[in-house]
Design an enzyme around this catalytic site. Structure first.
Site, PDB file in Angstrom:
ATOM      1  N   ARG A 148       0.950   1.475  -4.211  1.00  0.00           N
ATOM      2  CA  ARG A 148       1.597   2.623  -4.848  1.00  0.00           C
ATOM      3  C   ARG A 148       1.310   2.672  -6.349  1.00  0.00           C
ATOM      4  O   ARG A 148       1.258   3.746  -6.935  1.00  0.00           O
ATOM      5  CB  ARG A 148       3.106   2.584  -4.589  1.00  0.00           C
ATOM      6  CG  ARG A 148       3.442   3.007  -3.163  1.00  0.00           C
ATOM      7  CD  ARG A 148       4.906   2.857  -2.845  1.00  0.00           C
ATOM      8  NE  ARG A 148       5.209   3.499  -1.563  1.00  0.00           N
ATOM      9  CZ  ARG A 148       6.390   3.430  -0.954  1.00  0.00           C
ATOM     10  NH1 ARG A 148       7.376   2.749  -1.494  1.00  0.00           N
ATOM     11  NH2 ARG A 148       6.594   4.044   0.191  1.00  0.00           N
ATOM     12  N   LYS A 157      14.796   0.214   8.446  1.00  0.00           N
ATOM     13  CA  LYS A 157      15.669   1.249   7.887  1.00  0.00           C
ATOM     14  C   LYS A 157      16.162   2.180   8.991  1.00  0.00           C
ATOM     15  O   LYS A 157      15.776   3.347   9.077  1.00  0.00           O
ATOM     16  CB  LYS A 157      14.919   2.055   6.835  1.00  0.00           C
ATOM     17  CG  LYS A 157      14.711   1.315   5.540  1.00  0.00           C
ATOM     18  CD  LYS A 157      14.047   2.252   4.550  1.00  0.00           C
ATOM     19  CE  LYS A 157      13.201   1.506   3.565  1.00  0.00           C
ATOM     20  NZ  LYS A 157      12.076   2.314   3.090  1.00  0.00           N
ATOM     21  N   GLY A 206       6.038   1.617   2.882  1.00  0.00           N
ATOM     22  CA  GLY A 206       5.746   0.522   1.959  1.00  0.00           C
ATOM     23  C   GLY A 206       5.439  -0.783   2.669  1.00  0.00           C
ATOM     24  O   GLY A 206       4.448  -1.455   2.371  1.00  0.00           O
ATOM     25  N   GLY A 236       9.472   7.379   5.005  1.00  0.00           N
ATOM     26  CA  GLY A 236      10.420   8.426   5.374  1.00  0.00           C
ATOM     27  C   GLY A 236       9.934   9.808   4.937  1.00  0.00           C
ATOM     28  O   GLY A 236      10.055  10.783   5.680  1.00  0.00           O
TER      29      GLY A 236
HETATM   30  P1  ADP Z   1       8.449   0.737   5.911  1.00  0.00           P
HETATM   31  O1  ADP Z   1       8.632   0.247   4.512  1.00  0.00           O
HETATM   32  O2  ADP Z   1       7.032   0.550   6.386  1.00  0.00           O
HETATM   33  O3  ADP Z   1       8.947   2.138   6.125  1.00  0.00           O
HETATM   34  P2  ADP Z   1      10.885  -0.562   6.722  1.00  0.00           P
HETATM   35  O4  ADP Z   1      11.254  -0.741   5.303  1.00  0.00           O
HETATM   36  O5  ADP Z   1      11.693   0.368   7.528  1.00  0.00           O
HETATM   37  O6  ADP Z   1       9.322  -0.196   6.863  1.00  0.00           O
HETATM   38  O7  ADP Z   1      10.980  -1.948   7.492  1.00  0.00           O
HETATM   39  C1  ADP Z   1      10.226  -3.072   7.144  1.00  0.00           C
HETATM   40  C2  ADP Z   1      11.045  -4.324   7.294  1.00  0.00           C
HETATM   41  O8  ADP Z   1      11.555  -4.420   8.601  1.00  0.00           O
HETATM   42  C3  ADP Z   1      10.222  -5.575   7.083  1.00  0.00           C
HETATM   43  O9  ADP Z   1      10.781  -6.306   6.018  1.00  0.00           O
HETATM   44  C4  ADP Z   1      10.359  -6.338   8.393  1.00  0.00           C
HETATM   45  O10 ADP Z   1      10.473  -7.726   8.229  1.00  0.00           O
HETATM   46  C5  ADP Z   1      11.624  -5.776   8.957  1.00  0.00           C
HETATM   47  N1  ADP Z   1      11.709  -5.929  10.414  1.00  0.00           N
HETATM   48  C6  ADP Z   1      10.889  -5.435  11.339  1.00  0.00           C
HETATM   49  N2  ADP Z   1      11.246  -5.792  12.573  1.00  0.00           N
HETATM   50  C7  ADP Z   1      12.365  -6.538  12.431  1.00  0.00           C
HETATM   51  C8  ADP Z   1      13.235  -7.205  13.355  1.00  0.00           C
HETATM   52  N3  ADP Z   1      13.008  -7.171  14.667  1.00  0.00           N
HETATM   53  N4  ADP Z   1      14.292  -7.889  12.850  1.00  0.00           N
HETATM   54  C9  ADP Z   1      14.497  -7.921  11.507  1.00  0.00           C
HETATM   55  N5  ADP Z   1      13.723  -7.308  10.601  1.00  0.00           N
HETATM   56  C10 ADP Z   1      12.667  -6.633  11.052  1.00  0.00           C
HETATM   57 MG    MG Z   2      10.255  -0.676   3.482  1.00  0.00          MG
END
Ligand code: ADP
Ligand code: MG
Length: 393
Positions: free
Chosen positions: A36, A197, A350, A374
């Site tokens: 980013r 999230k 991210g 999002g």
């Molecule tokens: P992005 O940033 O790509 O939109 P998110 O912020 O929603 O993704 O989620 C990413 C986080 O989710 C990572 O830190 C990952 O470790 C966590 N995560 C993914 N699967 C699990 C799980 N089954 N249990 C706990 N944490 C998880």
């Molecule tokens: Mg994230």
């Protein structure tokens, strides 16, 4: 959608206040993925060339309207200075005497970075006075924060009511790359959704039920659906208060002919670490202290098979706790498989981008890699987004 572009602005001798999305994944204060920051360079370089004074703003994490020492923007200012080869002056506030002083001594082509905007509760409240104060620092507003356009906050939306507003190069690039998806898309259309999230992502599913042929769930998000199906999720990350919503969504999906697929198995462990004991078990076997931290091998293979036959794929959110080696497999295998599929691939988020970096995946093999998670999903829902509306020509 036509945006007012930075190239249409008269910048010579002007002060530009720029909203960036520097919400980068951090690990103990260390930037894990600087995509980013790198993506923001064309806009900053252009502003320097045009002889403008530059004030940068961003949020980082979720500090709840108060100072959180771990979420200061100093590491970001430092990294940006390295990348751009120029000093980045960093102040510890967004408003106040120190900020006024720093701005009054700012030269043309110089860069000032304000503190995390979310240290002020007024940011998320889209407080008019706060937005007006930020606007008072500059002659024009530029937004390059595609990752935040779905939020009407003071620095993403409010401020644009008090200054002429333009889209930066990254904003323009994202909108141009994603817009074709708002028309007819190549079928089968698959949404692959994971991550943690849950609160922000679960709503997105509702719209995609009507658009996608299949929604494949992984990560912490999937656990809530697994729980809603009546399975024991042990000690897994799961939003139990979202159970009814998940049930409703699954029912709606069935009526619309969209299949919501949840993992049939999981990699479980009692604790999170790089060297913990794990087991790849059927969902029916989860109990007690077990945490589901990755989708199992069987589900990974099943998802890959579905993705190989897709016409269009949108992916946001890791399939598991990919940061730790024992739980990286689902995310890694799927990311690798997506580089080989024949359909179009749109990837964002991210942590999702951080995962691609961790697994050394060549991002040029995808149709588009978005800096938004999002925001990308909501843009592709065809929604009117507050942070984009203010930039419309
Ligand atoms: P992005 O940033 O790509 O939109 P998110 O912020 O929603 O993704 O989620 C990413 C986080 O989710 C990572 O830190 C990952 O470790 C966590 N995560 C993914 N699967 C699990 C799980 N089954 N249990 C706990 N944490 C998880
Ligand atoms: Mg994230």
């Amino acid at each position: 959608m036509k945006l007012k572009k930075i190239t249409q602005a008269n910048l010579q001798g002007k002060t530009a206040i720029v909203r960036m999305d520097y919400n980068v994944p951090l690990d103990n204060g260390i930037i894990k993925d600087d995509t980013r920051i790198k993506e923001s360079l064309p806009t900053i370089k252009y502003l320097i060339e045009q002889g403008a004074k530059i004030i940068l703003m961003s949020h980082l994490g979720r500090p709840k309207g108060e100072i959180d020492e771990k979420l200061r923007l100093d590491p970001i200012a430092k990294r940006l200075a390295e990348l751009i080869g120029k000093p980045v002056i960093k102040v510890d506030k967004c408003v106040g005497k120190d900020v006024d002083k720093a701005i009054s001594s700012l030269g043309f082509g110089n860069i000032l970075m304000l503190e995390n905007t979310r240290f002020h509760k007024e940011e998320k409240e889209n407080n008019k006075e706060f937005a007006k104060k930020l606007a008072s620092y500059a002659d024009l507003y530029i937004s390059d924060a595609f990752g935040t356009v779905h939020r009407a906050h003071a620095s993403t939306e409010g401020i644009a009511h008090y200054l002429p507003a333009y889209a930066g190069f990254l904003m323009d690039k994202e909108v141009t790359a994603l817009s074709p998806l708002l028309g007819e898309v190549e079928k089968p259309f698959i949404l692959l959704l994971g991550g943690a999230k849950i609160d922000t992502k679960i709503g997105v599913i509702k719209t995609y039920i009507k658009k996608a042929d299949k929604i494949l769930l992984g990560g912490g998000l999937a656990n809530t659906f697994v729980y809603a199906k009546g399975f024991n999720v042990g000690a897994s990350l799961c939003e139990k208060d979202k159970m009814e919503l998940a049930q409703e969504l699954m029912m709606e999906a069935e009526e619309s002919g969209c299949e919501i697929v949840t993992p049939g198995g999981a990699v479980v462990a009692d604790e999170i670490g790089d060297n913990v004991i794990t087991a790849d078990i059927e969902i029916t076997g989860v109990e007690g202290n077990m945490q589901m931290l990755d989708i199992g091998v069987k589900s990974t293979n099943k998802y890959i098979e579905i993705l190989q036959n897709a016409g269009t794929i949108i992916w946001n959110g890791p399939m598991g706790l990919y940061e730790k080696t024992p739980f990286e497999n689902g995310t890694k295998q799927i990311a690798q498989a997506l580089t080989q599929v024949k359909g179009k691939t749109y990837i964002g988020g991210g942590d999702t981008l951080d995962a691609l970096k961790k697994f050394n995946i060549d991002k040029s093999l995808f149709t588009h890699v978005s800096t938004g998670g999002g925001a990308m999903l909501e843009f592709l829902e065809g929604k009117e987004l507050p942070g984009l509306k203010v930039l419309e020509a």
